[in-house]
Design a protein around this motif. Structure first.
Motif, PDB file in Angstrom:
ATOM      1  N   ARG A  65       2.111   3.880   1.746  1.00  0.00           N
ATOM      2  CA  ARG A  65       0.849   4.619   1.648  1.00  0.00           C
ATOM      3  C   ARG A  65       0.159   4.352   0.321  1.00  0.00           C
ATOM      4  NH1 ARG A  65       1.941   9.755   1.349  1.00  0.00           N
ATOM      5  NH2 ARG A  65       4.187   9.817   1.797  1.00  0.00           N
ATOM      6  N   SER A  66       0.948   4.227  -0.741  1.00  0.00           N
ATOM      7  CA  SER A  66       0.364   3.910  -2.045  1.00  0.00           C
ATOM      8  C   SER A  66      -0.215   2.500  -2.059  1.00  0.00           C
ATOM      9  CB  SER A  66       1.422   4.049  -3.143  1.00  0.00           C
ATOM     10  OG  SER A  66       1.850   5.399  -3.257  1.00  0.00           O
ATOM     11  N   THR A  67       0.448   1.579  -1.379  1.00  0.00           N
ATOM     12  CA  THR A  67      -0.088   0.223  -1.248  1.00  0.00           C
ATOM     13  C   THR A  67      -1.415   0.251  -0.498  1.00  0.00           C
ATOM     14  OG1 THR A  67       2.123  -0.765  -1.280  1.00  0.00           O
ATOM     15  CG2 THR A  67       0.352  -2.075  -0.299  1.00  0.00           C
ATOM     16  N   PHE A  68      -1.474   1.024   0.570  1.00  0.00           N
ATOM     17  CA  PHE A  68      -2.700   1.159   1.356  1.00  0.00           C
ATOM     18  C   PHE A  68      -3.866   1.604   0.464  1.00  0.00           C
ATOM     19  CE2 PHE A  68      -5.283   4.053   4.149  1.00  0.00           C
ATOM     20  CZ  PHE A  68      -5.909   3.051   4.884  1.00  0.00           C
ATOM     21  N   LYS A  69      -3.610   2.530  -0.430  1.00  0.00           N
ATOM     22  CA  LYS A  69      -4.659   3.042  -1.315  1.00  0.00           C
ATOM     23  C   LYS A  69      -5.147   1.980  -2.296  1.00  0.00           C
ATOM     24  CE  LYS A  69      -3.008   7.818  -1.115  1.00  0.00           C
ATOM     25  NZ  LYS A  69      -2.365   8.927  -1.873  1.00  0.00           N
ATOM     26  N   ARG A  70      -4.293   0.999  -2.624  1.00  0.00           N
ATOM     27  CA  ARG A  70      -4.702  -0.052  -3.549  1.00  0.00           C
ATOM     28  C   ARG A  70      -5.828  -0.916  -2.984  1.00  0.00           C
ATOM     29  NH1 ARG A  70      -3.672   0.550  -8.624  1.00  0.00           N
ATOM     30  NH2 ARG A  70      -3.931  -1.700  -8.861  1.00  0.00           N
ATOM     31  N   TYR A  71      -5.987  -0.890  -1.663  1.00  0.00           N
ATOM     32  CA  TYR A  71      -7.005  -1.717  -1.009  1.00  0.00           C
ATOM     33  C   TYR A  71      -8.333  -0.984  -0.802  1.00  0.00           C
ATOM     34  CZ  TYR A  71      -3.517  -5.309   0.095  1.00  0.00           C
ATOM     35  OH  TYR A  71      -2.568  -6.305   0.010  1.00  0.00           O
TER      36      TYR A  71
ATOM     37  N   LYS B 199       9.112   5.969   8.447  1.00  0.00           N
ATOM     38  CA  LYS B 199       9.204   7.210   7.668  1.00  0.00           C
ATOM     39  C   LYS B 199      10.599   7.420   7.088  1.00  0.00           C
ATOM     40  CE  LYS B 199       8.239  12.183   7.949  1.00  0.00           C
ATOM     41  NZ  LYS B 199       7.820  13.307   8.833  1.00  0.00           N
ATOM     42  N   LEU B 200      11.642   6.896   7.753  1.00  0.00           N
ATOM     43  CA  LEU B 200      13.012   7.096   7.308  1.00  0.00           C
ATOM     44  C   LEU B 200      13.529   5.960   6.425  1.00  0.00           C
ATOM     45  CD1 LEU B 200      14.567   8.474  10.631  1.00  0.00           C
ATOM     46  CD2 LEU B 200      13.447   9.736   8.775  1.00  0.00           C
ATOM     47  N   ASP B 201      12.657   5.034   6.061  1.00  0.00           N
ATOM     48  CA  ASP B 201      13.051   3.869   5.272  1.00  0.00           C
ATOM     49  C   ASP B 201      13.515   4.290   3.883  1.00  0.00           C
ATOM     50  OD1 ASP B 201      13.216   1.416   3.925  1.00  0.00           O
ATOM     51  OD2 ASP B 201      11.468   0.594   4.952  1.00  0.00           O
ATOM     52  N   HIS B 202      14.704   3.834   3.496  1.00  0.00           N
ATOM     53  CA  HIS B 202      15.220   4.098   2.160  1.00  0.00           C
ATOM     54  C   HIS B 202      14.844   3.007   1.160  1.00  0.00           C
ATOM     55  CE1 HIS B 202      18.697   6.950   3.592  1.00  0.00           C
ATOM     56  NE2 HIS B 202      17.527   7.541   3.541  1.00  0.00           N
ATOM     57  N   THR B 203      14.741   1.775   1.627  1.00  0.00           N
ATOM     58  CA  THR B 203      14.471   0.662   0.727  1.00  0.00           C
ATOM     59  C   THR B 203      13.008   0.604   0.303  1.00  0.00           C
ATOM     60  OG1 THR B 203      16.293  -0.644   1.630  1.00  0.00           O
ATOM     61  CG2 THR B 203      14.545  -1.858   0.503  1.00  0.00           C
ATOM     62  N   VAL B 204      12.099   0.753   1.267  1.00  0.00           N
ATOM     63  CA  VAL B 204      10.664   0.835   0.982  1.00  0.00           C
ATOM     64  C   VAL B 204      10.160   2.148   1.579  1.00  0.00           C
ATOM     65  CG1 VAL B 204       8.410  -0.288   1.143  1.00  0.00           C
ATOM     66  CG2 VAL B 204      10.483  -1.680   1.079  1.00  0.00           C
ATOM     67  N   PRO B 205      10.341   3.257   0.890  1.00  0.00           N
ATOM     68  CA  PRO B 205       9.932   4.551   1.423  1.00  0.00           C
ATOM     69  C   PRO B 205       8.457   4.578   1.825  1.00  0.00           C
ATOM     70  CG  PRO B 205      11.281   4.842  -0.532  1.00  0.00           C
ATOM     71  CD  PRO B 205      10.978   3.381  -0.435  1.00  0.00           C
ATOM     72  N   ASP B 206       8.157   5.391   2.789  1.00  0.00           N
ATOM     73  CA  ASP B 206       6.790   5.477   3.312  1.00  0.00           C
ATOM     74  C   ASP B 206       5.771   5.741   2.211  1.00  0.00           C
ATOM     75  OD1 ASP B 206       4.744   5.825   5.458  1.00  0.00           O
ATOM     76  OD2 ASP B 206       4.783   7.899   4.741  1.00  0.00           O
ATOM     77  N   VAL B 207       6.154   6.495   1.190  1.00  0.00           N
ATOM     78  CA  VAL B 207       5.215   6.787   0.102  1.00  0.00           C
ATOM     79  C   VAL B 207       4.750   5.507  -0.582  1.00  0.00           C
ATOM     80  CG1 VAL B 207       7.047   7.147  -1.626  1.00  0.00           C
ATOM     81  CG2 VAL B 207       4.810   8.227  -1.934  1.00  0.00           C
ATOM     82  N   LEU B 208       5.606   4.487  -0.634  1.00  0.00           N
ATOM     83  CA  LEU B 208       5.210   3.217  -1.241  1.00  0.00           C
ATOM     84  C   LEU B 208       4.182   2.497  -0.383  1.00  0.00           C
ATOM     85  CD1 LEU B 208       8.542   1.679  -2.582  1.00  0.00           C
ATOM     86  CD2 LEU B 208       6.729   2.792  -3.868  1.00  0.00           C
TER      87      LEU B 208
ATOM     88  N   GLY C  71       0.889  -2.419  -9.362  1.00  0.00           N
ATOM     89  CA  GLY C  71      -0.058  -1.312  -9.339  1.00  0.00           C
ATOM     90  C   GLY C  71       0.445  -0.124  -8.556  1.00  0.00           C
ATOM     91  N   VAL C  72       1.425  -0.343  -7.681  1.00  0.00           N
ATOM     92  CA  VAL C  72       2.027   0.756  -6.936  1.00  0.00           C
ATOM     93  C   VAL C  72       3.142   1.345  -7.795  1.00  0.00           C
ATOM     94  CG1 VAL C  72       3.384   1.369  -4.905  1.00  0.00           C
ATOM     95  CG2 VAL C  72       1.444  -0.201  -4.692  1.00  0.00           C
TER      96      VAL C  72
END
Length: 272
Positions: free
Chosen positions: A224-230, A213-222, A119-120
């Motif tokens: 935050r998008s996961t957070f919205k799924r809840y 915030k500097l994560d390349h493998t699981v970028p912060d946008v992912l 869903g993300v």
């Protein structure tokens, strides 16, 4: 695998992600034990007991996927005899923590830079670069694959010095099955994806999503998008971000800050 925890302490289960070994949680386990928890560090299916052995026998875990990893950790939880542990997971381990929490198997969870759930849909060029070497070859779904020092530097340790990156690479990295990477990346194209999490469970324990915030493998946008799924669940879900950290935040020199933030949040939820 760690011995079953004492029933007088809250058990905490640490779940690692791709390319790290369960022993990489040792500092966390010691810190949580000092805080009153009883740590557990069960391994992924077929992973040997040490980093050295895992490097010598990479094919033992070839083809292992999300379902098998989740099932093995669920079995370890059920062996506690009805006691629900706190879960702390990183990367794919962060996905597994959410998967188990959604099934009501845990008292609460901290998911750190968690692998994206079904869903993300957000994705960025940094993540694509960090994973393309493995996702570009479909045959890798049946293989165990390794990072080289340069790939580890980009995917994990871009927020620390080159010297520290090389030290972490030599100390902790192991070959890992590529199958979970494919399952997470392609989850939105599979009707019955093993990357699906019950984000609507109103009766589950609290969940904290931690991001770098500097994560390349699981970028912060992912994250935050996961957070919205809840957002449709009445169960507590919170999000925190470390602005100066990358994917290596659980093993690099700044890990105590992340562990302390996790302990503080768990204490705030009464999960001690």
């Amino acid at each position: 695998m760690a011995s079953p925890p004492s029933r007088t302490r809250t058990p905490v289960m640490f779940i690692h992600g791709l390319w790290l070994h369960s022993s990489s949680w040792q500092g966390w386990a010691d810190k949580f034990r000092d805080a009153g928890y009883e740590p557990m560090t069960p391994e992924w299916p077929n992973v040997p007991d040490s980093v050295a052995e895992a490097r010598r026998h990479p094919d033992r875990q070839a083809g292992v996927g999300l379902a098998e990893i989740s099932r093995q950790h669920a079995t370890a939880i059920r062996d506690l005899g009805g006691v629900k542990p706190v879960l702390v997971g990183h990367s794919v381990g962060g996905f597994i923590a959410q998967h188990l929490l959604g099934q009501g198997l845990a008292a609460g969870a901290v998911a750190i830079c968690p692998g994206q759930i079904k869903g993300v849909k957000a994705v960025g060029p940094a993540q694509a670069k960090a994973t393309f070497a493995f996702l570009g070859n479909p045959a890798n779904t049946k293989r165990a694959v390794s990072l080289d020092a340069g790939q580890f530097r980009y995917a994990f340790a871009n927020a620390v010095s080159r010297e520290e990156s090389d030290e972490l690479f030599e100390k902790w990295t192991i070959p890992s099955p590529a199958r979970p990477l494919f399952q997470l990346a392609l989850s939105n194209f599979a009707r019955h994806s093993p990357a699906k999490v019950d984000t609507h469970n109103n009766n589950r324990g609290p969940l904290l999503l931690l991001s770098g915030k500097l994560d390349h493998t699981v970028p912060d946008v992912l994250t935050r998008s996961t957070f919205k799924r809840y957002r449709e669940s009445s169960a507590l879900t919170e999000y925190q971000r470390f602005d100066d950290r990358g994917h290596s935040l659980i093993v690099d020199s700044g890990w105590p800050e992340v562990a302390d933030a996790s302990l503080t949040w768990l204490a705030d939820q009464g999960l001690t």
